[in-house]
Design a protein around this motif. Structure first.
Motif, PDB file in Angstrom:
ATOM      1  N   GLN A 202     -41.020 -25.311  15.419  1.00  0.00           N
ATOM      2  CA  GLN A 202     -41.340 -26.245  16.495  1.00  0.00           C
ATOM      3  C   GLN A 202     -40.226 -27.274  16.672  1.00  0.00           C
ATOM      4  O   GLN A 202     -39.823 -27.595  17.794  1.00  0.00           O
ATOM      5  N   GLN A 203     -39.719 -27.806  15.570  1.00  0.00           N
ATOM      6  CA  GLN A 203     -38.627 -28.772  15.652  1.00  0.00           C
ATOM      7  C   GLN A 203     -37.386 -28.153  16.293  1.00  0.00           C
ATOM      8  O   GLN A 203     -36.707 -28.790  17.103  1.00  0.00           O
ATOM      9  N   LEU A 204     -37.088 -26.909  15.932  1.00  0.00           N
ATOM     10  CA  LEU A 204     -35.906 -26.244  16.471  1.00  0.00           C
ATOM     11  C   LEU A 204     -36.099 -25.856  17.930  1.00  0.00           C
ATOM     12  O   LEU A 204     -35.159 -25.928  18.730  1.00  0.00           O
ATOM     13  N   ASP A 205     -37.314 -25.451  18.288  1.00  0.00           N
ATOM     14  CA  ASP A 205     -37.621 -25.179  19.699  1.00  0.00           C
ATOM     15  C   ASP A 205     -37.321 -26.404  20.560  1.00  0.00           C
ATOM     16  O   ASP A 205     -36.693 -26.320  21.619  1.00  0.00           O
ATOM     17  N   VAL A 206     -37.775 -27.546  20.091  1.00  0.00           N
ATOM     18  CA  VAL A 206     -37.578 -28.796  20.840  1.00  0.00           C
ATOM     19  C   VAL A 206     -36.093 -29.156  20.894  1.00  0.00           C
ATOM     20  O   VAL A 206     -35.556 -29.524  21.946  1.00  0.00           O
ATOM     21  N   ALA A 207     -35.415 -29.033  19.761  1.00  0.00           N
ATOM     22  CA  ALA A 207     -34.003 -29.408  19.692  1.00  0.00           C
ATOM     23  C   ALA A 207     -33.126 -28.539  20.590  1.00  0.00           C
ATOM     24  O   ALA A 207     -32.174 -29.030  21.211  1.00  0.00           O
ATOM     25  N   LEU A 208     -33.449 -27.252  20.672  1.00  0.00           N
ATOM     26  CA  LEU A 208     -32.627 -26.317  21.443  1.00  0.00           C
ATOM     27  C   LEU A 208     -33.142 -26.101  22.863  1.00  0.00           C
ATOM     28  O   LEU A 208     -32.456 -25.499  23.693  1.00  0.00           O
ATOM     29  N   GLY A 209     -34.364 -26.541  23.124  1.00  0.00           N
ATOM     30  CA  GLY A 209     -34.930 -26.362  24.451  1.00  0.00           C
ATOM     31  C   GLY A 209     -35.227 -24.919  24.789  1.00  0.00           C
ATOM     32  O   GLY A 209     -35.194 -24.522  25.962  1.00  0.00           O
ATOM     33  N   CYS A 210     -35.513 -24.121  23.772  1.00  0.00           N
ATOM     34  CA  CYS A 210     -35.845 -22.711  23.990  1.00  0.00           C
ATOM     35  C   CYS A 210     -36.755 -22.237  22.875  1.00  0.00           C
ATOM     36  O   CYS A 210     -36.956 -22.943  21.877  1.00  0.00           O
ATOM     37  N   ASP A 211     -37.293 -21.045  23.047  1.00  0.00           N
ATOM     38  CA  ASP A 211     -38.170 -20.458  22.036  1.00  0.00           C
ATOM     39  C   ASP A 211     -37.318 -19.751  20.989  1.00  0.00           C
ATOM     40  O   ASP A 211     -36.753 -18.686  21.243  1.00  0.00           O
ATOM     41  N   VAL A 212     -37.192 -20.366  19.826  1.00  0.00           N
ATOM     42  CA  VAL A 212     -36.391 -19.787  18.748  1.00  0.00           C
ATOM     43  C   VAL A 212     -37.145 -18.601  18.142  1.00  0.00           C
ATOM     44  O   VAL A 212     -38.330 -18.705  17.841  1.00  0.00           O
ATOM     45  N   GLU A 213     -36.453 -17.492  17.977  1.00  0.00           N
ATOM     46  CA  GLU A 213     -37.085 -16.313  17.391  1.00  0.00           C
ATOM     47  C   GLU A 213     -37.352 -16.540  15.906  1.00  0.00           C
ATOM     48  O   GLU A 213     -36.576 -17.206  15.215  1.00  0.00           O
ATOM     49  N   MET A 214     -38.461 -15.980  15.440  1.00  0.00           N
ATOM     50  CA  MET A 214     -38.777 -16.052  14.017  1.00  0.00           C
ATOM     51  C   MET A 214     -39.424 -14.738  13.601  1.00  0.00           C
ATOM     52  O   MET A 214     -40.647 -14.626  13.510  1.00  0.00           O
ATOM     53  N   PRO A 215     -38.608 -13.708  13.378  1.00  0.00           N
ATOM     54  CA  PRO A 215     -39.155 -12.401  13.018  1.00  0.00           C
ATOM     55  C   PRO A 215     -39.913 -12.456  11.693  1.00  0.00           C
ATOM     56  O   PRO A 215     -39.473 -13.122  10.749  1.00  0.00           O
ATOM     57  N   LYS A 216     -41.064 -11.767  11.650  1.00  0.00           N
ATOM     58  CA  LYS A 216     -41.834 -11.731  10.404  1.00  0.00           C
ATOM     59  C   LYS A 216     -41.048 -11.032   9.305  1.00  0.00           C
ATOM     60  O   LYS A 216     -41.157 -11.375   8.131  1.00  0.00           O
ATOM     61  N   GLN A 217     -40.268 -10.039   9.689  1.00  0.00           N
ATOM     62  CA  GLN A 217     -39.413  -9.337   8.744  1.00  0.00           C
ATOM     63  C   GLN A 217     -38.065  -9.081   9.408  1.00  0.00           C
ATOM     64  O   GLN A 217     -37.988  -8.903  10.627  1.00  0.00           O
ATOM     65  N   HIS A 218     -37.013  -9.073   8.614  1.00  0.00           N
ATOM     66  CA  HIS A 218     -35.691  -8.731   9.132  1.00  0.00           C
ATOM     67  C   HIS A 218     -34.869  -8.160   7.991  1.00  0.00           C
ATOM     68  O   HIS A 218     -35.236  -8.294   6.812  1.00  0.00           O
ATOM     69  N   VAL A 219     -33.766  -7.523   8.339  1.00  0.00           N
ATOM     70  CA  VAL A 219     -32.939  -6.855   7.328  1.00  0.00           C
ATOM     71  C   VAL A 219     -31.644  -7.617   7.060  1.00  0.00           C
ATOM     72  O   VAL A 219     -30.788  -7.137   6.328  1.00  0.00           O
TER      73      VAL A 219
END
Length: 332
Positions: A202-219
């Protein structure tokens, strides 16, 4: 590796200068950050960085976070730095946000695990910042623990885990956050959170003005992205509130310790008559829970119980980092 270090505990007026001297000599020193204690070595000295992997027993293909004294040092370690990096640094540095960027050509592969990216942050702890200012360089510093074990948030925990394996521990008291930094990928097409931490989506969304991706899993190979990690020596298991309450009477006669946070589970523990050694009350606020999580698991490890049962925390965004760490800490 050789395990003949005395492992000094540094405190007092000369502690920072002693730490700086050891780091300049190519040694590893555990330093306090606002997140967890980090095992630091001069990031520009490849043989010194090698000692981090040896002390921790950490695979060399696992990249390290480089801590820098100020945003002005970004260009010394990274290339093609986007404007968003400077905007985020202005808002969150010093602090528990790590930025994943393209590495500068001269950065040694031992720091980055052979990848073309580098993880950078400015820590907020005054002692770490003082060391960095005197060195005027970057320090590679993963958590100051043996590989896959609990991250340390007090100096005693570092000494117990790495005694004889490193030159010194700089005692800076308990860590303020108690959980590792948030890692934000700024190399991909869209910003992505690759490790949850004290700085929330939420903090990063606000700071960047966009929906930051947060994948449940990644490689992506980043610090902390292995299935089994942050583990106490005692086997730990996550259990729902309902299951714990239902099983409380049965647990009374078992050699276990429960970490409880809800009013319902705590009331049941008291009503059932569990002994003081059989349960711990955890905070109901996410930030305080995170601050106490690792040190509480460390303390429970000293009790010689057979199992740790952890009441499943809330699943909201501010608890995401805690749930991530607990899912990796749970061994069955």
């Amino acid at each position: 590796m050789s395990q003949n270090y005395e492992t000094l505990l540094l405190n007092g007026d000369e502690a920072v200068s002693q730490a700086v001297q050891l780091l300049q000599q190519g040694e590893c020193v555990a330093l306090p950050t606002e997140t967890v204690y980090g095992l630091a070595a001069n990031a520009a000295n490849a043989p010194a960085v090698d000692k981090i992997f040896a002390a921790k027993g950490r695979p060399k293909n696992h990249p390290l976070i480089v801590h820098i004294p100020a945003v002005s040092h970004l260009e010394k370690w990274a290339a093609d730095i986007p404007a968003t990096a400077y905007a985020l640094a202005e808002q969150f540095w010093p602090g528990p946000l790590t930025l994943l960027l393209k590495k500068a050509p001269h950065v040694d592969d031992v720091v980055t695990g052979g990848l073309d990216t580098i993880a950078l942050r400015v820590p907020a702890h005054p002692l770490f910042l003082s060391v960095l200012a005197q060195l005027d360089s970057g320090l590679a510093a993963p958590s100051a623990n043996r590989y896959k074990q609990l991250s340390p948030t007090i100096a005693e925990q570092v000494s117990k885990g790495l005694k004889g394996r490193i030159a010194a521990v700089l005692d800076g008291g308990p860590c303020a956050h108690g959980l590792e930094s948030t890692i934000l990928d700024l190399v991909s097409e869209r910003p992505r959170i690759l490790r949850a931490g004290p700085i929330t989506k939420q903090q990063l969304d606000v700071a960047l003005g966009c929906d930051v991706e947060m994948p449940k899993q990644h490689v992506e190979v980043v610090p902390g992205n292995v299935k089994a990690h942050y583990q106490p020596i005692t086997p730990a298991r996550l259990v729902t509130t309902e299951q714990l309450v239902a099983d409380m009477a049965e647990l009374q006669g078992q050699n276990v310790c429960l970490l409880l946070w809800s009013e319902q589970a705590i009331a049941q523990a008291k009503a059932t008559g569990l002994t003081a050694s059989q349960w711990r009350e955890m905070p109901r606020e996410a930030a305080l829970y995170g601050q106490q999580l690792y040190v509480t698991l460390y303390q429970v490890d000293q009790l010689d119980v057979a199992n740790i049962l952890v009441e499943l925390p809330p699943q909201s965004d501010d608890w995401r980092a805690i749930n991530d760490r607990l899912s990796r800490a749970a061994s069955y």
